[in-house]
Structures are given as C-alpha cells and as structure tokens.
Design an enzyme around this catalytic site. Sequence first.
Site, PDB file in Angstrom:
ATOM      1  N   ARG A   1     -17.554  12.500   2.690  1.00  0.00           N
ATOM      2  CA  ARG A   1     -17.721  12.548   1.080  1.00  0.00           C
ATOM      3  C   ARG A   1     -18.045  11.260   0.812  1.00  0.00           C
ATOM      4  O   ARG A   1     -17.049  10.419   0.391  1.00  0.00           O
ATOM      5  CB  ARG A   1     -16.276  13.237   0.946  1.00  0.00           C
ATOM      6  CG  ARG A   1     -16.130  13.385  -0.674  1.00  0.00           C
ATOM      7  CD  ARG A   1     -15.129  14.383  -0.806  1.00  0.00           C
ATOM      8  NE  ARG A   1     -15.681  15.650  -0.738  1.00  0.00           N
ATOM      9  CZ  ARG A   1     -14.743  17.003  -1.506  1.00  0.00           C
ATOM     10  NH1 ARG A   1     -13.800  16.269  -1.960  1.00  0.00           N
ATOM     11  NH2 ARG A   1     -15.118  18.089  -1.391  1.00  0.00           N
TER      12      ARG A   1
ATOM     13  N   HIS B   1     -23.407  19.333  -3.432  1.00  0.00           N
ATOM     14  CA  HIS B   1     -22.037  19.501  -2.798  1.00  0.00           C
ATOM     15  C   HIS B   1     -22.243  21.121  -2.285  1.00  0.00           C
ATOM     16  O   HIS B   1     -22.618  21.760  -1.853  1.00  0.00           O
ATOM     17  CB  HIS B   1     -21.161  20.554  -4.108  1.00  0.00           C
ATOM     18  CG  HIS B   1     -19.620  20.573  -2.522  1.00  0.00           C
ATOM     19  ND1 HIS B   1     -19.605  20.431  -1.835  1.00  0.00           N
ATOM     20  CD2 HIS B   1     -18.466  20.690  -3.535  1.00  0.00           C
ATOM     21  CE1 HIS B   1     -17.532  20.393  -0.926  1.00  0.00           C
ATOM     22  NE2 HIS B   1     -16.789  20.587  -2.521  1.00  0.00           N
TER      23      HIS B   1
ATOM     24  N   GLN C   1     -19.576  23.706   0.104  1.00  0.00           N
ATOM     25  CA  GLN C   1     -19.507  24.773  -0.959  1.00  0.00           C
ATOM     26  C   GLN C   1     -20.583  26.000  -1.533  1.00  0.00           C
ATOM     27  O   GLN C   1     -19.975  26.860  -1.202  1.00  0.00           O
ATOM     28  CB  GLN C   1     -18.952  23.758  -2.378  1.00  0.00           C
ATOM     29  CG  GLN C   1     -18.603  24.729  -3.512  1.00  0.00           C
ATOM     30  CD  GLN C   1     -16.781  25.352  -2.951  1.00  0.00           C
ATOM     31  OE1 GLN C   1     -15.877  24.242  -2.971  1.00  0.00           O
ATOM     32  NE2 GLN C   1     -16.311  26.480  -2.892  1.00  0.00           N
TER      33      GLN C   1
ATOM     34  N   ASP D   1     -16.694  24.554 -13.242  1.00  0.00           N
ATOM     35  CA  ASP D   1     -15.779  23.645 -12.477  1.00  0.00           C
ATOM     36  C   ASP D   1     -15.534  22.963 -13.780  1.00  0.00           C
ATOM     37  O   ASP D   1     -14.997  23.149 -14.511  1.00  0.00           O
ATOM     38  CB  ASP D   1     -17.483  23.558 -11.719  1.00  0.00           C
ATOM     39  CG  ASP D   1     -16.957  22.005 -10.476  1.00  0.00           C
ATOM     40  OD1 ASP D   1     -15.452  21.390 -10.074  1.00  0.00           O
ATOM     41  OD2 ASP D   1     -17.098  21.534 -10.437  1.00  0.00           O
TER      42      ASP D   1
ATOM     43  N   CYS E   1     -14.918  25.951  -7.358  1.00  0.00           N
ATOM     44  CA  CYS E   1     -14.638  25.829  -6.260  1.00  0.00           C
ATOM     45  C   CYS E   1     -13.413  25.155  -6.097  1.00  0.00           C
ATOM     46  O   CYS E   1     -13.144  24.931  -5.006  1.00  0.00           O
ATOM     47  CB  CYS E   1     -16.153  24.219  -6.496  1.00  0.00           C
ATOM     48  SG  CYS E   1     -16.104  23.111  -7.238  1.00  0.00           S
TER      49      CYS E   1
ATOM     50  N   ARG F   1     -14.113  28.803   2.593  1.00  0.00           N
ATOM     51  CA  ARG F   1     -14.900  26.967   3.171  1.00  0.00           C
ATOM     52  C   ARG F   1     -14.689  27.119   5.149  1.00  0.00           C
ATOM     53  O   ARG F   1     -15.510  26.778   5.486  1.00  0.00           O
ATOM     54  CB  ARG F   1     -14.287  26.325   3.181  1.00  0.00           C
ATOM     55  CG  ARG F   1     -14.389  25.619   1.088  1.00  0.00           C
ATOM     56  CD  ARG F   1     -16.189  25.835   0.740  1.00  0.00           C
ATOM     57  NE  ARG F   1     -15.960  24.571   1.390  1.00  0.00           N
ATOM     58  CZ  ARG F   1     -16.049  23.110   0.653  1.00  0.00           C
ATOM     59  NH1 ARG F   1     -15.065  23.403  -0.490  1.00  0.00           N
ATOM     60  NH2 ARG F   1     -16.263  22.098   0.978  1.00  0.00           N
TER      61      ARG F   1
HETATM   62  N1  NVA Z   1     -17.630  18.644  -9.861  1.00  0.00           N
HETATM   63  C1  NVA Z   1     -16.012  18.361  -9.202  1.00  0.00           C
HETATM   64  C2  NVA Z   1     -15.950  19.240  -7.384  1.00  0.00           C
HETATM   65  C3  NVA Z   1     -14.980  18.967  -6.987  1.00  0.00           C
HETATM   66  C4  NVA Z   1     -14.992  20.470  -5.856  1.00  0.00           C
HETATM   67  C5  NVA Z   1     -16.503  16.780  -8.233  1.00  0.00           C
HETATM   68  O1  NVA Z   1     -17.305  16.776  -8.058  1.00  0.00           O
HETATM   69  O2  NVA Z   1     -15.087  16.807  -8.937  1.00  0.00           O
HETATM   70  N1   CP Z   2     -13.957  22.397  -3.666  1.00  0.00           N
HETATM   71  C1   CP Z   2     -13.463  21.281  -2.675  1.00  0.00           C
HETATM   72  O1   CP Z   2     -14.443  20.524  -1.793  1.00  0.00           O
HETATM   73  O2   CP Z   2     -12.033  21.182  -3.072  1.00  0.00           O
HETATM   74  P1   CP Z   2     -11.822  19.205  -2.381  1.00  0.00           P
HETATM   75  O3   CP Z   2     -12.281  18.776  -3.402  1.00  0.00           O
HETATM   76  O4   CP Z   2     -10.447  19.853  -2.670  1.00  0.00           O
HETATM   77  O5   CP Z   2     -12.029  19.468  -1.335  1.00  0.00           O
END
Ligand code: NVA
Ligand code: CP
Length: 303
Positions: free
Chosen positions: A102, A129, A132, A220, A260, A288
């Site tokens: 990540r 992502h 997800q 989101d 998500c 997940r």
């Molecule tokens: N769009 C959000 C998703 C978090 C799971 C982010 O990137 O922060």
């Molecule tokens: N939805 C998701 O990826 O959550 P986190 O950022 O908590 O991993």
Amino acid sequence: MHQNLLTLEEITHNDLREVFKLSQEYKENRGRVFPKPLEGKSIGMIFSKSSTRTRVSFDVGIYELGGHGLYMEESKMQVGRGETIADTACVLSRYLHGIVIRTFKHSDVVELAKHSRIPVINALTDEFHPCQTISDLFTIHELSDSLEGVKITYLGDGASNMANSLILAAKFAGMELIISSPHDYQPRKDLMDKELGHGSATWEPDPVKAVENAAYLYTDVWVSMGFEDESAERVKKLKPYQLNMQLLRNAAPDAKVMHCLPAHREEEITSEVVDSPQSIVLDQAENRLHVQKAILTMMIGQN
Ligand code: NVA
Ligand code: CP
C-alpha cells in the site's frame, strides 16, 4: 491467475469465477476447515499509508492459510533512505513468496512488480484499490447473484482510487455504473474510454438523477489519503453529493448502501444511512478477509 494484481486489468472472467467460488468456501468453512496453502510461505506487507481493514484482513488471512506475514513500514525500510525500488524488489524476491503493498504513487507499485520475481498485490495506491473492488464484486454477487446489468451509482470524488477501480470493475463485469461528481472531480477520461468488457460507466453530475433506479449506492471519503491539503475545497465542492436519507429515497426501494470505509460520518455519508438496514458496509469489510484469502491462495498458494 496473472503473476501480479495491480489494477483489475490482470483478472480474467475465469479468475473472477474461481475467486468467488473459493471466497464462498472460505467464508462458509471458516473455523471448521483449515486448509494451509501458504504453509512455509512468507508474505511481505509493505505499508506507507494508514490502514485498518486491509492490514488486519491480510495479516489474519495469511495466518489462517498457514503462511507468515511480515508487516513492513516503508519509512523504516532502506527504500525510504534512497535504495531503489528495483534493488528492493530483487532482494525481497530472494526471501519472500509474495508482496502486498500500500503506497502513494501507483507507478512505484508498477516498478516494484516489474523487478520482482514473486507476485505483487496492490493493497491501495492513489489510483487503484483492486482488493477492495474484487471484494465488493463478491458482496454484490452474494446479493444479486449475477453482476450482469446491475445498476450501481458512485457518489463523490469521481477520480478517486475507488471510483477508478469501480469503472474498471463495472466494465469488466457487465454492470451499469453511474459516477456522480462535480465537474472538478470528474472520472478519468482514459478509464471511461477503456474497452474492458460489455459493462458501462457514465458520468452524471446531478446526484438525484444519478441514483434513480440504482440497486447499489456507493460512496467513499471526499479526502483520500495523500490529498489532505485539498480538504477545505473538497468538502465544499462535494457537499451536494452526500449520501443521506433524502438521496437514498430516490434510488430503488431496496437499494443497498456501500462504502469501502473508513467513513467520515456526516461528510460523504450520514450516520442515519450508514447504520440503516440498507447498509451492507460491514459485509463489504468482512468479505475483504475471505476474498483476499482466495486471491492469496490462487496467486501464491498454488505455485
Ligand atoms: N479513497 C480512500 C480509500 C480508503 C480505503 C483513500 O485512498 O483514502
Ligand atoms: N477499505 C480499506 O481499504 O480500509 P483500510 O484503509 O482501513 O485498509
């Protein structure tokens, strides 16, 4: 399955069917049957952004499959002090059997995968992502059986990693996706133009029109990780796209609400909606675990 999972473009329809089948088996048999396809395998989990669901579901999933997960913060690795991504990839390939990563720049994950001899799984970048999104397809499949022709409306930042991934997913899976966002946060043209299957993705700036007859409403956060400097402007411009009871009443009567998570309550979604009986956000979060176990098994456990 392809060596890597970086967007959704590496997935075939056969892969998706197999992921669904295995995810369902893992979900039904959790705590009763204990297959160990990752026995003797070590998976590196490189994180340079916060995470609750992804980190814990991968860690628990790897453990349940008999593997060993190593959590690595990018800032504590030598890559944070100037070692190249290519050198990192070559070295990690000598120790590990797979990498879950990540990070911010999607191109960094592409570079890592290019130089890795082991599978690389994208656990979120600024652009995509996929874990997800595949889990979300599974959640929809559990409720709607076929994904074919399912109408889903995404509200909010139309160029976020989730919006980008849903565009690819809808096209691939034959769904009808409407992205509803203001002009400044429109969906990416290159993704909207991509030919990936017979599903569709269209942009509709009016949120009330966009949710009409939708079976699923997805939202989101308005400020994704890495975009905090733009918070004030984003909150102001995205306000009309809040998923609240009034908007929900304009969708199909039994429409399901998806997010998500993490949710920023009373920003992109109201508590009334996220806690309503129409909300399936906790099923999404749970899935997940099952879906990533299926992905890990297919990408790493069967080699
Ligand atoms: N769009 C959000 C998703 C978090 C799971 C982010 O990137 O922060
Ligand atoms: N939805 C998701 O990826 O959550 P986190 O950022 O908590 O991993």
